[in-house]
Motif scaffolding. Structure first.
Motif, PDB file in Angstrom:
ATOM      1  N   LEU A 101       0.825  -1.204   0.000  1.00  0.00           N
ATOM      2  CA  LEU A 101       0.000   0.000   0.000  1.00  0.00           C
ATOM      3  C   LEU A 101       0.864   1.261   0.000  1.00  0.00           C
ATOM      4  O   LEU A 101       0.539   2.243  -0.672  1.00  0.00           O
ATOM      5  N   LEU A 102       1.971   1.228   0.728  1.00  0.00           N
ATOM      6  CA  LEU A 102       2.860   2.388   0.738  1.00  0.00           C
ATOM      7  C   LEU A 102       3.523   2.594  -0.622  1.00  0.00           C
ATOM      8  O   LEU A 102       3.764   3.730  -1.027  1.00  0.00           O
ATOM      9  N   ARG A 103       3.822   1.521  -1.329  1.00  0.00           N
ATOM     10  CA  ARG A 103       4.384   1.676  -2.676  1.00  0.00           C
ATOM     11  C   ARG A 103       3.370   2.295  -3.631  1.00  0.00           C
ATOM     12  O   ARG A 103       3.720   3.147  -4.454  1.00  0.00           O
ATOM     13  N   ILE A 104       2.122   1.883  -3.519  1.00  0.00           N
ATOM     14  CA  ILE A 104       1.075   2.472  -4.362  1.00  0.00           C
ATOM     15  C   ILE A 104       0.905   3.949  -4.031  1.00  0.00           C
ATOM     16  O   ILE A 104       0.821   4.793  -4.932  1.00  0.00           O
ATOM     17  N   VAL A 105       0.896   4.275  -2.744  1.00  0.00           N
ATOM     18  CA  VAL A 105       0.790   5.677  -2.331  1.00  0.00           C
ATOM     19  C   VAL A 105       1.994   6.467  -2.824  1.00  0.00           C
ATOM     20  O   VAL A 105       1.868   7.612  -3.270  1.00  0.00           O
ATOM     21  N   VAL A 120       3.777   5.905  -5.534  1.00  0.00           N
ATOM     22  CA  VAL A 120       3.633   6.154  -6.974  1.00  0.00           C
ATOM     23  C   VAL A 120       2.635   7.280  -7.227  1.00  0.00           C
ATOM     24  O   VAL A 120       2.880   8.168  -8.057  1.00  0.00           O
ATOM     25  N   VAL A 121       1.522   7.261  -6.511  1.00  0.00           N
ATOM     26  CA  VAL A 121       0.519   8.322  -6.685  1.00  0.00           C
ATOM     27  C   VAL A 121       1.101   9.679  -6.302  1.00  0.00           C
ATOM     28  O   VAL A 121       0.934  10.676  -7.025  1.00  0.00           O
ATOM     29  N   LEU A 122       1.822   9.738  -5.200  1.00  0.00           N
ATOM     30  CA  LEU A 122       2.420  11.001  -4.773  1.00  0.00           C
ATOM     31  C   LEU A 122       3.527  11.451  -5.728  1.00  0.00           C
ATOM     32  O   LEU A 122       3.717  12.655  -5.946  1.00  0.00           O
ATOM     33  N   LEU A 123       4.262  10.500  -6.291  1.00  0.00           N
ATOM     34  CA  LEU A 123       5.293  10.846  -7.269  1.00  0.00           C
ATOM     35  C   LEU A 123       4.671  11.449  -8.522  1.00  0.00           C
ATOM     36  O   LEU A 123       5.145  12.467  -9.043  1.00  0.00           O
ATOM     37  N   LEU A 124       3.597  10.847  -9.011  1.00  0.00           N
ATOM     38  CA  LEU A 124       2.905  11.399 -10.173  1.00  0.00           C
ATOM     39  C   LEU A 124       2.320  12.775  -9.872  1.00  0.00           C
ATOM     40  O   LEU A 124       2.378  13.687 -10.707  1.00  0.00           O
ATOM     41  N   MET A 169       9.072  14.992  -1.530  1.00  0.00           N
ATOM     42  CA  MET A 169       9.368  14.444  -0.207  1.00  0.00           C
ATOM     43  C   MET A 169       8.321  13.442   0.294  1.00  0.00           C
ATOM     44  O   MET A 169       8.697  12.396   0.832  1.00  0.00           O
ATOM     45  N   PRO A 170       7.006  13.672   0.145  1.00  0.00           N
ATOM     46  CA  PRO A 170       6.054  12.641   0.600  1.00  0.00           C
ATOM     47  C   PRO A 170       6.215  11.318  -0.145  1.00  0.00           C
ATOM     48  O   PRO A 170       6.104  10.243   0.462  1.00  0.00           O
ATOM     49  N   ALA A 207       7.242   7.770   1.584  1.00  0.00           N
ATOM     50  CA  ALA A 207       6.396   6.577   1.422  1.00  0.00           C
ATOM     51  C   ALA A 207       7.216   5.405   0.895  1.00  0.00           C
ATOM     52  O   ALA A 207       7.084   4.273   1.382  1.00  0.00           O
ATOM     53  N   PHE A 208       8.094   5.656  -0.083  1.00  0.00           N
ATOM     54  CA  PHE A 208       8.945   4.577  -0.601  1.00  0.00           C
ATOM     55  C   PHE A 208       9.924   4.087   0.464  1.00  0.00           C
ATOM     56  O   PHE A 208      10.152   2.885   0.602  1.00  0.00           O
ATOM     57  N   ALA A 209      10.497   5.014   1.229  1.00  0.00           N
ATOM     58  CA  ALA A 209      11.444   4.623   2.278  1.00  0.00           C
ATOM     59  C   ALA A 209      10.754   3.791   3.354  1.00  0.00           C
ATOM     60  O   ALA A 209      11.307   2.783   3.827  1.00  0.00           O
ATOM     61  N   LEU A 210       9.547   4.185   3.749  1.00  0.00           N
ATOM     62  CA  LEU A 210       8.812   3.403   4.747  1.00  0.00           C
ATOM     63  C   LEU A 210       8.436   2.023   4.224  1.00  0.00           C
ATOM     64  O   LEU A 210       8.476   1.038   4.961  1.00  0.00           O
TER      65      LEU A 210
END
Length: 79
Positions: free
Chosen positions: A39-43, A45-49, A63-64, A68-71
């Motif tokens: 779920l954090l990876r999906i979040v 990707v969405v935040l990156l886009l 940064m968000p 999310a990727f680091a977590l």
């Protein structure tokens, strides 16, 4: 006065009841910890886009997604 028979019955009931309670409490936690990295990876990707499409593009917007990727990596490594 607690007799030996009643003490045995209490221990037998506790032997059945305690594992059931532990499974009911622990199962949602295990499912959450198993699904949380995905779920954090999906979040992420969405935040990156979202950060890529904002104008003007600034590093603060990323940064968000980085967090999310680091977590997700940290939780996936721990679990």
């Amino acid at each position: 006065m607690v007799t030996l028979l009643s003490l045995c019955l209490i221990c037998l009931a506790a032997l059945i009841f305690i594992p059931v309670v532990l499974v009911l409490v622990g199962l949602p936690f295990l499912l959450m910890m198993a699904l949380l990295p995905w779920l954090l990876r999906i979040v992420g990707v969405v935040l990156l886009l979202k950060a890529l499409f904002e104008q003007p593009v600034r590093w603060e917007n990323f940064m968000p997604a980085i967090i999310a990727f680091a977590l997700s990596i940290l939780i996936g490594w721990i679990v």
